[in-house]
Motif scaffolding. Structure first.
Motif, short mmCIF file in Angstrom:
data_model
loop_
_atom_site.label_atom_id
_atom_site.label_comp_id
_atom_site.label_asym_id
_atom_site.label_seq_id
_atom_site.Cartn_x
_atom_site.Cartn_y
_atom_site.Cartn_z
N UNK A 11 0.83 -1.21 0.00
CA UNK A 11 0.00 0.00 0.00
C UNK A 11 0.87 1.26 0.00
N UNK A 12 1.94 1.24 0.80
CA UNK A 12 2.81 2.42 0.90
C UNK A 12 3.55 2.70 -0.39
N UNK A 13 3.87 1.64 -1.13
CA UNK A 13 4.65 1.79 -2.36
C UNK A 13 3.80 1.70 -3.62
N UNK A 14 2.50 1.79 -3.46
CA UNK A 14 1.60 1.70 -4.62
C UNK A 14 1.88 2.79 -5.63
N UNK A 15 2.44 3.91 -5.17
CA UNK A 15 2.72 5.03 -6.08
C UNK A 15 3.75 4.65 -7.15
N UNK A 16 4.52 3.56 -6.92
CA UNK A 16 5.55 3.17 -7.88
C UNK A 16 4.98 2.42 -9.09
N UNK A 75 8.99 1.58 -19.95
CA UNK A 75 10.06 1.84 -19.00
C UNK A 75 10.11 3.32 -18.61
N UNK A 76 9.90 4.19 -19.59
CA UNK A 76 9.87 5.63 -19.29
C UNK A 76 8.73 5.95 -18.33
N UNK A 77 7.59 5.33 -18.56
CA UNK A 77 6.44 5.56 -17.69
C UNK A 77 6.72 5.02 -16.28
N UNK A 78 7.33 3.85 -16.20
CA UNK A 78 7.69 3.29 -14.90
C UNK A 78 8.69 4.19 -14.18
N UNK A 79 9.67 4.67 -14.92
CA UNK A 79 10.71 5.53 -14.34
C UNK A 79 10.10 6.82 -13.78
N UNK A 80 9.25 7.45 -14.58
CA UNK A 80 8.64 8.71 -14.14
C UNK A 80 7.72 8.49 -12.95
N UNK A 81 7.03 7.36 -12.94
CA UNK A 81 6.13 7.07 -11.82
C UNK A 81 6.91 6.87 -10.53
N UNK A 82 8.08 6.24 -10.63
CA UNK A 82 8.88 5.97 -9.44
C UNK A 82 9.62 7.20 -8.94
N UNK A 83 10.14 8.00 -9.85
CA UNK A 83 11.04 9.08 -9.45
C UNK A 83 10.41 10.48 -9.51
N UNK A 84 9.27 10.61 -10.20
CA UNK A 84 8.61 11.92 -10.29
C UNK A 84 7.11 11.79 -10.01
N UNK A 85 6.75 11.20 -8.87
CA UNK A 85 5.32 11.00 -8.58
C UNK A 85 4.65 12.31 -8.15
N UNK A 86 3.70 12.78 -8.95
CA UNK A 86 2.91 13.95 -8.55
C UNK A 86 3.73 15.21 -8.35
N UNK A 87 3.37 15.94 -7.29
CA UNK A 87 4.04 17.20 -6.95
C UNK A 87 5.44 16.92 -6.41
N UNK A 97 10.69 17.87 -23.19
CA UNK A 97 12.05 18.40 -23.09
C UNK A 97 12.49 18.50 -21.64
N UNK A 98 11.60 18.98 -20.78
CA UNK A 98 11.91 19.07 -19.36
C UNK A 98 12.05 17.69 -18.74
N UNK A 99 11.13 16.78 -19.06
CA UNK A 99 11.18 15.44 -18.48
C UNK A 99 12.44 14.70 -18.90
N UNK A 100 12.85 14.88 -20.15
CA UNK A 100 14.06 14.22 -20.62
C UNK A 100 15.28 14.69 -19.83
N UNK A 101 15.33 15.99 -19.57
CA UNK A 101 16.44 16.55 -18.79
C UNK A 101 16.45 15.99 -17.37
N UNK A 102 15.28 15.97 -16.73
CA UNK A 102 15.19 15.47 -15.36
C UNK A 102 15.52 13.98 -15.28
N UNK A 103 15.03 13.22 -16.26
CA UNK A 103 15.34 11.78 -16.27
C UNK A 103 16.84 11.55 -16.38
#
Length: 608
Positions: free
Chosen positions: A116-121, A168-180, A229-235
């Motif tokens: 439950x705690x890691x569902x955001x991933x 994989x990009x979607x998984x990566x963004x979900x894990x490292x850039x969740x929401x705010x 462009x921003x997401x690519x830089x952050x990734x």
């Protein structure tokens, strides 16, 4: 204007002898070896199929392998968060107890809480579908006449690989850039602040996130994602941070053929096995890919053998230390080591480039007397003889030429033709015959015109007779198989600089290195096949003549050389920087001849 009427064909400098008895194979061969053809045997030595598979996975499979590498890093981060969350929840729920000390029932309760705690991933499958549908709709809107699957293969080698990358990009963004950004993990925040110390990208993202959230709530729609462009830089920042936490080894660091890559760090260790990865990738490898892999390995084996026999093979660790230093020196530059390998010299992989560079650097010891100034501070005779060629290359000599390609490769469908090279050779010779016949026709008509003038007769120009330039231009349009994709019907237009224009390219006089790129050649293709259409243009053909068909990277090339201009900025071999450029280029060119001579002299089977 004069024309060269003889047909000159370049041939690959390979000599294959009758098959020798296979040597014992040290590594097991997998179930898919049939696509690799006959065993590659050189002077009685067997190049194992595992070595060929490894080369293919590093090369054409480069992007997919990089995704596998990133997948391991994501997996390690996921396991780390699960470990930390389990122990944290176990301690909070059971008075500081560790997870391992709990009963099976207690562990089950903790596992539910961890999930439950890691569902955001976990990414939303609907978002994956939405992204792929948007991509398809945008592509179809811009390029209605192109096939999306074909163009996806052109860009990613495989439709499946593209889909995996989207996931994989979607998984990566979900894990490292969740929401705010307030909810982003610490590693994300640290990586971004370290990557952009002078501008607060996190605060900028937070502001734009709030604007996007308000717009979504007002429209009653899901929140739109940040600009790519921003997401690519952050990734990139986060991926570099993850990579810095582990040690990654490949063939360069001495891994055996059975192992493509090892990733170790923070208590984690994983090996990407060559056979397993090859099985996933084999559907993208063509017989031509296999041939080029075998050819590269044959050249490297033979040159290594000769350098060892000459006692000049460089100490491996010393070379790797030099490479690591160069990588560090270039790390902050756009022209980093990977760029030089993959874009500058267009090697199939950084690993292949490293292996080649190791041999070239060793070879320099063998030819030390040829690349060292004499006691009188003059150039050795070999460099003196090479200087005119080097001046054309590095002194900005230029040429204007059209190139008619009869291709063994089907560019619109992005695959090799069924009749491939045999069909291209036959058609290329037919094109040259058509050119020669028309030149003879022009000459005959000029003779007839002169005779009529001398005899006082009226010369009647035959219907359809045109000058050679017009004939050649029409022939390019009709027969040249250089291909440009159609222009998009909407959105931003692509730059015209890269267009082939049926082999006219820019239509301007061009430097040798730029022209090589237009033709479709590279330092790697020249080394591998010992062929260069570009060098025929810059060093062999006379201006105003037609040459070819020459065998090249994708088929047979017929060239009309319109003009050639002398270097405007000749190098000064007595300036250290220019001298180093001169010796490096000489060494690479000389090594190419050295390697192919070794191949010509060897007994080789299984290369065809």
């Amino acid at each position: 204007m004069t024309f060269s009427l003889s047909t000159s064909l370049l041939t690959v400098l390979l000599s294959t002898a009758s098959q020798a008895a296979p040597a014992p194979v040290s590594s097991p061969q997998g179930p898919s070896d049939s696509i690799l053809g006959k065993p590659l045997i050189i002077d009685g030595h067997r190049i194992s199929n595992m070595e060929i598979k490894r080369f293919l996975c590093y090369g054409k499979g480069y992007n997919a392998l990089d995704s596998r590498r990133l997948g391991v890093l994501i997996k390690q981060e996921r396991e780390l968060r699960q470990y930390e969350s389990r122990n944290s929840i176990a301690g909070e729920s059971y008075k500081g107890a560790s997870y391992e000390s709990l009963t099976a029932e207690q562990k089950a309760e903790v596992d539910v809480a961890v999930a439950s705690a890691l569902a955001y991933m976990e990414y939303d499958e609907a978002e994956y579908v939405r992204r792929t549908e948007i991509h398809r709709a945008q592509f179809t809107d811009r390029y209605p006449s192109l096939d999306l699957d074909t163009e996806t293969r052109r860009a990613y080698e495989s439709v499946a690989w593209y889909n995996d990358q989207v996931r994989q990009t979607l998984e990566f963004e979900t894990m490292f850039f969740p929401g705010h950004p307030d909810g982003w993990p610490e590693i994300t925040l640290e990586a971004i602040h370290q990557g952009s110390p002078n501008f607060d990208l996190v605060a900028d993202y937070a502001q734009h996130y709030q604007w996007r959230l308000e717009a979504a709530e007002e429209a009653g729609e899901p929140i739109k994602r940040e600009e790519e462009m921003m997401m690519s830089l952050l990734r990139d920042y986060v991926m570099m941070a993850l990579a810095s936490l582990v040690e990654i080894k490949t063939q360069t660091e001495g891994l055996p053929p059975e192992a493509l890559m090892t990733i170790e760090g923070g208590g984690f260790s994983e090996t990407l096995k060559t056979e397993e990865v090859f099985q996933e990738m084999k559907h993208v490898f063509s017989p031509h890919d296999v041939y080029e892999a075998k050819l590269f390995l044959a050249l490297e084996y033979l040159t290594t053998k000769k350098l060892i026999e000459a006692g000049v093979l460089k100490d491996r660790e010393e070379f790797l230390a030099e490479v690591r230093q160069m990588q560090a020196d270039l790390a902050g530059s756009m022209f980093n080591w990977d760029f030089l390998a993959l874009d500058g010299h267009q090697f199939p992989s950084v690993v292949a480039y490293n292996e080649h560079a190791y041999l070239v650097e060793s070879y320099k010891t063998l030819i030390a007397s040829q690349i060292t100034r004499t006691a009188n501070n003059t150039l050795p005779p070999e460099l003196e003889a090479y200087l005119p060629r080097a001046n054309v290359i590095m002194g900005l000599g230029k040429a204007k030429a059209d190139v008619l390609l009869v291709s063994a490769f089907d560019f619109p469908r992005y695959k090799w033709k069924a009749d491939g090279w045999a069909g291209a050779e036959k058609a290329g010779n037919a094109v040259r015959q058509e050119i020669d016949d028309y030149i003879d026709y022009i000459i005959d008509q000029e003779g007839e015109k002169q005779s009529a003038l001398e005899e006082g007769r009226n010369y009647v120009k035959p219907e359809g007779l045109m000058g050679f330039r017009e004939f050649w231009s029409n022939l390019l349009d009709l027969k040249s198989e250089y291909w440009d994709p159609p222009l998009p019907v909407s959105g931003k237009m692509p730059p015209a600089m890269g267009l082939k224009n049926k082999g006219r390219f820019t239509g301007e006089s061009t430097t040798r290195n730029d022209f090589r790129r237009f033709v479709g050649e590279s330092p790697y293709s020249e080394y591998l096949h010992n062929l260069s259409v570009t060098d025929q243009i810059f060093f062999e053909l006379e201006p105003g003549t037609v040459g070819g068909p020459y065998k090249g990277a994708y088929g047979y090339y017929t060239v009309y050389l319109k003009e050639r201009l002398a270097p405007t900025n000749p190098i000064d071999p007595f300036q250290d920087r220019h001298f180093n450029m001169l010796t490096d280029d000489f060494a690479r060119t000389s090594f190419q001849a050295f390697a192919h001579q070794a191949l010509e002299e060897a007994e080789v089977s299984g290369l065809d």
